[in-house]
Design a protein around this motif. Structure first.
Motif, PDB file in Angstrom:
ATOM      1  N   PHE A  25      10.672   6.753  -4.933  1.00  0.00           N
ATOM      2  CA  PHE A  25      11.576   5.635  -4.717  1.00  0.00           C
ATOM      3  C   PHE A  25      12.356   5.410  -6.204  1.00  0.00           C
ATOM      4  N   LYS A  28      14.653   8.122  -7.306  1.00  0.00           N
ATOM      5  CA  LYS A  28      15.758   8.292  -6.031  1.00  0.00           C
ATOM      6  C   LYS A  28      15.706   9.733  -5.464  1.00  0.00           C
ATOM      7  N   ILE A  30      14.566   9.837  -2.422  1.00  0.00           N
ATOM      8  CA  ILE A  30      14.572   9.401  -1.040  1.00  0.00           C
ATOM      9  C   ILE A  30      15.950   9.292  -0.305  1.00  0.00           C
ATOM     10  N   LEU A  35      14.602   5.594   3.865  1.00  0.00           N
ATOM     11  CA  LEU A  35      14.271   4.476   3.274  1.00  0.00           C
ATOM     12  C   LEU A  35      14.336   3.429   4.339  1.00  0.00           C
ATOM     13  N   LEU A  52       5.868   1.573   0.804  1.00  0.00           N
ATOM     14  CA  LEU A  52       6.029   2.898   0.308  1.00  0.00           C
ATOM     15  C   LEU A  52       5.102   3.814   0.756  1.00  0.00           C
TER      16      LEU A  52
END
Length: 414
Positions: A25, A28, A30, A35, A52
């Motif tokens: 996450f 970055k 994902i 998400l 998560l």
């Protein structure tokens, strides 16, 4: 950029999947729809935050039980390095999965719940990672937010684990206090722990030195495939494809072929992107030789004065992975070592190892699921082996059940 393979391990509910989700996450890595799906599932479960851990716990049974069962692989990259993550199970029932995930890792992260401290599974996984010769070990003390980010608690756990690790072969050990849920010391340094003077976990992963971990001294090239194109314009091409398991190969180098013992020189080294001036682990290349030698899959190319042992009898540590079938002396199995496959007979079981106490039970008559022991094997044809401590690729093998063709064991040559 180079690639770092790392595995996460630890006891059940220590936060392994959440940590990987946080890394994905915050870096970055994902997609928006991923998400959104995780956020939706989190809301449906009634949690007040985005869970998560759902990014890696993909099986329905995993989500229902809240534990990791299978090894989940994830990939992400930063400007400094690419990463392959193996999220391994923490439950004792799935020790074999943990061994599978850590067997190819350059680094292992063992998570410990700051409230619970060092548990039996923590010791088990620490021992297994050192047995598998994972070069770098990170002890991530997780859930520091639940102990008020206490420096005293972190130091207690550090001292306890350091005492245990002194019995193991842990060459590089790093301690990092984190909170995977809130992101403390995961990607960036935490303001909640000003007493911690080290780097964040991601910074450590980006900068840990792994090039020297690979054996660049002993040239080892197991032949996987002989390339003979059928097209007329390439009728003279004969190449030997495989992955470099050790050493550095260059055109013009003198090499020897095993088992024949015939010597020749490397004419060229080809890759998918064209010829290269040198090849080293873990590159996959095709060697062209100056002389025509009868070479086939399972053979080995090495240096004339630095050859692996050609042995039909080996001693090894075995992790037994079969459910319902036990390893006993006189058992007949198939062994796969590098690219060579042969038949093997279990000559003797020397002892069974208790991975929690490190006690050797020399009276053991068999190995059951997830148990580890030392055995002697007799092989029907020579294997070109190194000690596992020297080369993980030429020192490791798997055992296969001849009836089911399923993998039943993993071994490390002593």
């Amino acid at each position: 950029m180079d690639i770092l393979r790392f595995a996460t391990a630890g006891s059940v509910d220590d936060g392994k999947s959440t940590l990987i989700g946080r890394l994905l996450f915050d870096s970055k890595a994902i997609f928006e729809d991923q998400l959104e799906a995780v956020e939706r599932t989190s809301r449906d479960r009634g949690t007040e935050y985005t869970d998560l851990s759902l990014l890696t716990d993909g099986l329905r049974a995993e989500r229902e039980q809240g534990i990791t069962i299978d090894v989940a692989y994830r990939y992400f990259a930063t400007p400094k390095r690419k990463f392959i993550i193996a999220d391994t199970p923490g439950h004792i029932q799935y020790t074999r999965n943990m061994v599978t995930g850590a067997s190819t890792a350059d680094l292992a992260i063992i998570l410990i719940d700051a409230r619970k401290g060092v548990l039996e599974q923590s010791r088990r996984h620490a021992f297994l990672t050192t047995l598998l010769r994972v070069p770098h070990l990170v002890l991530a003390v997780n859930k520091m937010d639940l102990v008020d980010y206490s420096e005293e608690r972190f130091e207690e756990i550090r001292e306890e684990f350091t005492s245990f690790a002194s019995k193991l072969n842990a060459s590089d050990l790093t301690f990092i206090p984190i909170s995977a849920l809130h992101g403390d010391n995961v990607v960036s340094r935490s303001e909640n722990m000003p007493w911690y003077e080290g780097t964040s976990l991601l910074h450590h992963l980006e900068h840990v030195h792994i090039a020297s971990d690979r054996n660049l001294v002993d040239v080892r090239f197991p032949v996987q495939y002989v390339i003979r194109p059928h097209k007329t314009e390439f009728h003279d091409y004969r190449g030997y494809a495989g992955q470099v398991a050790g050493g550095v190969l260059k055109p013009g180098d003198e090499v020897v072929h095993l088992p024949s013992g015939l010597s020749t020189r490397i004419a060229s080294i080809d890759t998918f992107d064209g010829p290269v001036d040198e090849a080293f682990p873990p590159m996959s290349v095709t060697l062209r030789l100056e002389d025509d030698i009868d070479i086939s899959r399972g053979d080995m190319i090495c240096r004339p004065n630095n050859q692996p042992a050609a042995s039909q009898e080996i001693d090894a540590m075995i992790c037994w992975m079969a459910d319902g079938v036990k390893l006993r002396p006189r058992a007949k199995l198939t062994i796969k070592h590098t690219t060579r496959t042969a038949r093997a007979l279990v000559k003797d079981l020397h002892y069974r190892l208790d991975v929690n106490t490190l006690h050797r039970d020399e009276t053991a008559a068999e190995l059951a699921l997830n148990e580890i022991g030392r055995v002697s094997l007799r092989i029907t044809q020579p294997l070109f082996v190194d000690e596992y401590a020297r080369n993980r690729l030429t020192g490791g093998f798997i055992l296969i059940d001849e009836a089911t063709n399923g993998t039943v064991g993993a071994g490390m040559i002593l």
